[in-house]
Design a protein around this motif. Sequence first.
Motif, PDB file in Angstrom:
ATOM      1  N   ALA A   1      52.034   3.727  72.551  1.00  0.00           N
ATOM      2  CA  ALA A   1      51.248   2.703  73.251  1.00  0.00           C
ATOM      3  C   ALA A   1      52.054   2.119  74.414  1.00  0.00           C
ATOM      4  O   ALA A   1      51.520   1.903  75.505  1.00  0.00           O
ATOM      5  N   CYS A   2      53.338   1.890  74.183  1.00  0.00           N
ATOM      6  CA  CYS A   2      54.200   1.380  75.265  1.00  0.00           C
ATOM      7  C   CYS A   2      54.312   2.392  76.393  1.00  0.00           C
ATOM      8  O   CYS A   2      54.256   2.024  77.581  1.00  0.00           O
TER       9      CYS A   2
ATOM     10  N   THR B   1      48.960  11.498  74.661  1.00  0.00           N
ATOM     11  CA  THR B   1      48.767  11.239  73.234  1.00  0.00           C
ATOM     12  C   THR B   1      49.473  12.268  72.364  1.00  0.00           C
ATOM     13  O   THR B   1      49.113  12.454  71.217  1.00  0.00           O
TER      14      THR B   1
END
Length: 130
Positions: free
Chosen positions: A96-97, A60
């Motif tokens: 996200a990918c 993240t």
Amino acid sequence: MDQQNHNMPQSIGDTGFVPNLVAAATPYQATYQHLYHQQQKQQQLRTIWANQCREIEQTTDFKNHNLPLARIKKIMKADEDVQMIAAEVPVVFARACEMFIFELTHKGWAHAEKNKRRSLQKNDIATAIS
């Protein structure tokens, strides 16, 4: 004497009981061993959780992205329903990918290791998807 030992099993095999080779001599030692094993399990869980947190922090990290944002924006604009795109959306979409690819790769590797292979193949990814 015969009457006193009448209820005692003749051998360990008669009871179906498998003795604990590290059995405690006293109840206090048994409690200590139980607590020690609980502490070991808790330490293992803490280690696993720390590794998971570290992995989540790495996945993240929004400052560093490997997918080209211009390409993602172009793909998003290809949809007629999309009018405007905020500056943060391609960054979040890229992350996200990457997280999806990361998870898919790990599941694929788990399948490959289960089948005792050292290379990732197409069917490993297909199994991970299904």
